[in-house]
Scaffold this motif. Structure first.
Motif, PDB file in Angstrom:
ATOM      1  N   THR A   5       0.826  -1.204   0.000  1.00  0.00           N
ATOM      2  CA  THR A   5       0.000   0.000   0.000  1.00  0.00           C
ATOM      3  C   THR A   5       0.863   1.258   0.000  1.00  0.00           C
ATOM      4  O   THR A   5       0.672   2.156  -0.824  1.00  0.00           O
ATOM      5  CB  THR A   5      -0.954  -0.002   1.218  1.00  0.00           C
ATOM      6  N   ASP A   6       1.824   1.316   0.929  1.00  0.00           N
ATOM      7  CA  ASP A   6       2.717   2.476   0.991  1.00  0.00           C
ATOM      8  C   ASP A   6       3.594   2.557  -0.257  1.00  0.00           C
ATOM      9  O   ASP A   6       3.881   3.637  -0.770  1.00  0.00           O
ATOM     10  CB  ASP A   6       3.603   2.416   2.239  1.00  0.00           C
ATOM     11  N   GLY A   7       4.022   1.398  -0.745  1.00  0.00           N
ATOM     12  CA  GLY A   7       4.849   1.370  -1.940  1.00  0.00           C
ATOM     13  C   GLY A   7       4.137   1.898  -3.163  1.00  0.00           C
ATOM     14  O   GLY A   7       4.700   2.674  -3.937  1.00  0.00           O
ATOM     15  N   LEU A   8       2.894   1.488  -3.342  1.00  0.00           N
ATOM     16  CA  LEU A   8       2.123   1.963  -4.485  1.00  0.00           C
ATOM     17  C   LEU A   8       1.917   3.470  -4.405  1.00  0.00           C
ATOM     18  O   LEU A   8       2.099   4.180  -5.396  1.00  0.00           O
ATOM     19  CB  LEU A   8       0.775   1.248  -4.571  1.00  0.00           C
ATOM     20  N   HIS A   9       1.580   3.963  -3.222  1.00  0.00           N
ATOM     21  CA  HIS A   9       1.394   5.400  -3.049  1.00  0.00           C
ATOM     22  C   HIS A   9       2.686   6.162  -3.388  1.00  0.00           C
ATOM     23  O   HIS A   9       2.657   7.155  -4.124  1.00  0.00           O
ATOM     24  CB  HIS A   9       0.956   5.712  -1.617  1.00  0.00           C
ATOM     25  N   ALA A  10       3.813   5.679  -2.881  1.00  0.00           N
ATOM     26  CA  ALA A  10       5.097   6.336  -3.152  1.00  0.00           C
ATOM     27  C   ALA A  10       5.454   6.272  -4.634  1.00  0.00           C
ATOM     28  O   ALA A  10       5.978   7.239  -5.198  1.00  0.00           O
ATOM     29  CB  ALA A  10       6.200   5.694  -2.313  1.00  0.00           C
ATOM     30  N   ALA A  11       5.170   5.145  -5.281  1.00  0.00           N
ATOM     31  CA  ALA A  11       5.503   4.990  -6.697  1.00  0.00           C
ATOM     32  C   ALA A  11       4.662   5.903  -7.581  1.00  0.00           C
ATOM     33  O   ALA A  11       5.158   6.456  -8.568  1.00  0.00           O
ATOM     34  CB  ALA A  11       5.314   3.535  -7.128  1.00  0.00           C
ATOM     35  N   VAL A  12       3.390   6.068  -7.224  1.00  0.00           N
ATOM     36  CA  VAL A  12       2.499   6.891  -8.043  1.00  0.00           C
ATOM     37  C   VAL A  12       2.741   8.376  -7.813  1.00  0.00           C
ATOM     38  O   VAL A  12       2.712   9.162  -8.763  1.00  0.00           O
ATOM     39  CB  VAL A  12       1.020   6.518  -7.761  1.00  0.00           C
ATOM     40  N   THR A  13       2.999   8.766  -6.577  1.00  0.00           N
ATOM     41  CA  THR A  13       3.118  10.192  -6.259  1.00  0.00           C
ATOM     42  C   THR A  13       4.555  10.690  -6.251  1.00  0.00           C
ATOM     43  O   THR A  13       4.776  11.900  -6.312  1.00  0.00           O
ATOM     44  CB  THR A  13       2.489  10.504  -4.892  1.00  0.00           C
ATOM     45  N   GLY A  14       5.527   9.798  -6.199  1.00  0.00           N
ATOM     46  CA  GLY A  14       6.926  10.207  -6.096  1.00  0.00           C
ATOM     47  C   GLY A  14       7.551  10.536  -7.436  1.00  0.00           C
ATOM     48  O   GLY A  14       6.931  10.417  -8.492  1.00  0.00           O
ATOM     49  N   ASP A  15       8.804  10.944  -7.368  1.00  0.00           N
ATOM     50  CA  ASP A  15       9.555  11.302  -8.574  1.00  0.00           C
ATOM     51  C   ASP A  15      10.711  10.327  -8.798  1.00  0.00           C
ATOM     52  O   ASP A  15      11.810  10.711  -9.143  1.00  0.00           O
ATOM     53  CB  ASP A  15      10.066  12.740  -8.481  1.00  0.00           C
ATOM     54  N   HIS A  16      10.431   9.042  -8.606  1.00  0.00           N
ATOM     55  CA  HIS A  16      11.464   8.017  -8.727  1.00  0.00           C
ATOM     56  C   HIS A  16      11.749   7.696 -10.189  1.00  0.00           C
ATOM     57  O   HIS A  16      10.873   7.809 -11.037  1.00  0.00           O
ATOM     58  CB  HIS A  16      11.021   6.758  -7.971  1.00  0.00           C
ATOM     59  N   VAL A  37       0.409  -4.298  -7.030  1.00  0.00           N
ATOM     60  CA  VAL A  37       1.083  -2.990  -7.065  1.00  0.00           C
ATOM     61  C   VAL A  37       1.505  -2.672  -8.496  1.00  0.00           C
ATOM     62  O   VAL A  37       1.259  -1.576  -8.999  1.00  0.00           O
ATOM     63  CB  VAL A  37       2.311  -2.964  -6.119  1.00  0.00           C
ATOM     64  N   LEU A  38       2.109  -3.635  -9.160  1.00  0.00           N
ATOM     65  CA  LEU A  38       2.569  -3.433 -10.532  1.00  0.00           C
ATOM     66  C   LEU A  38       1.409  -3.115 -11.466  1.00  0.00           C
ATOM     67  O   LEU A  38       1.478  -2.180 -12.274  1.00  0.00           O
ATOM     68  CB  LEU A  38       3.313  -4.675 -11.023  1.00  0.00           C
ATOM     69  N   SER A  39       0.333  -3.852 -11.344  1.00  0.00           N
ATOM     70  CA  SER A  39      -0.831  -3.623 -12.189  1.00  0.00           C
ATOM     71  C   SER A  39      -1.403  -2.220 -11.984  1.00  0.00           C
ATOM     72  O   SER A  39      -1.687  -1.497 -12.945  1.00  0.00           O
ATOM     73  CB  SER A  39      -1.890  -4.683 -11.884  1.00  0.00           C
ATOM     74  N   ALA A  40      -1.555  -1.813 -10.733  1.00  0.00           N
ATOM     75  CA  ALA A  40      -2.082  -0.479 -10.439  1.00  0.00           C
ATOM     76  C   ALA A  40      -1.109   0.606 -10.880  1.00  0.00           C
ATOM     77  O   ALA A  40      -1.521   1.647 -11.402  1.00  0.00           O
ATOM     78  CB  ALA A  40      -2.375  -0.354  -8.947  1.00  0.00           C
ATOM     79  N   LEU A  41       0.171   0.367 -10.695  1.00  0.00           N
ATOM     80  CA  LEU A  41       1.179   1.349 -11.103  1.00  0.00           C
ATOM     81  C   LEU A  41       1.148   1.566 -12.611  1.00  0.00           C
ATOM     82  O   LEU A  41       1.240   2.698 -13.091  1.00  0.00           O
ATOM     83  CB  LEU A  41       2.571   0.891 -10.657  1.00  0.00           C
TER      84      LEU A  41
END
Length: 145
Positions: free
Chosen positions: A34-45, A62-66
């Protein structure tokens, strides 16, 4: 270059953070899906290293949602090394798949290769003609703002 590691095993996450940081990368860690998906979608990685077996939301979800939210290179790093797991990861949009245990130099080589390929940004994919912008990733067209 900024890397997000989504790994629930604290020791493994710290090992990855330390090794990648010593190799010159800026590293953020998320310890669940959950935290990972949020960070991946909102972050600048620039890259996501993603485990499959995560508490809450697993790595495949997570991958599918990302992939519906943005395009960013994803390296699956997991103990799940069965062929059907690898195929599922690639079918969902993983750019690479590395099975644990792994050698750190190989991980670094894969990270470098993905970062070279991932130079195209989402803004590079937006097509502009006069006051019309077409964004194929977000499935959006805008005219004059």
């Amino acid at each position: 270059m900024k890397i997000l590691v989504i790994e629930d095993e604290q020791r493994a996450a710290e090992y990855l953070r330390q090794g990648l940081t010593e190799s010159g990368y800026v590293v953020d860690v998320a310890l669940n899906g959950t935290d990972g998906l949020h960070a991946a979608v909102t972050g600048d990685h620039d890259l996501v290293i993603l485990d499959v077996m995560l508490p809450g939301v697993d790595g495949f979800a997570v991958l599918s949602a990302l992939r519906t939210a943005r395009q960013i290179p994803v390296l699956m790093l997991t103990a799940r090394g069965q062929t059907n797991d690898k195929v599922r990861g690639f079918d969902l949009g993983a750019d690479d798949y590395l099975v644990k245990p792994f050698q750190f130099p190989e991980l670094l080589a894969r990270v470098r290769a993905l970062l070279k390929r991932g130079k195209t940004t989402v803004t590079d994919l937006v097509q502009r003609v006069a006051d019309l912008e077409v964004d194929p990733i977000r499935h959006r067209a805008v005219r004059a703002g």
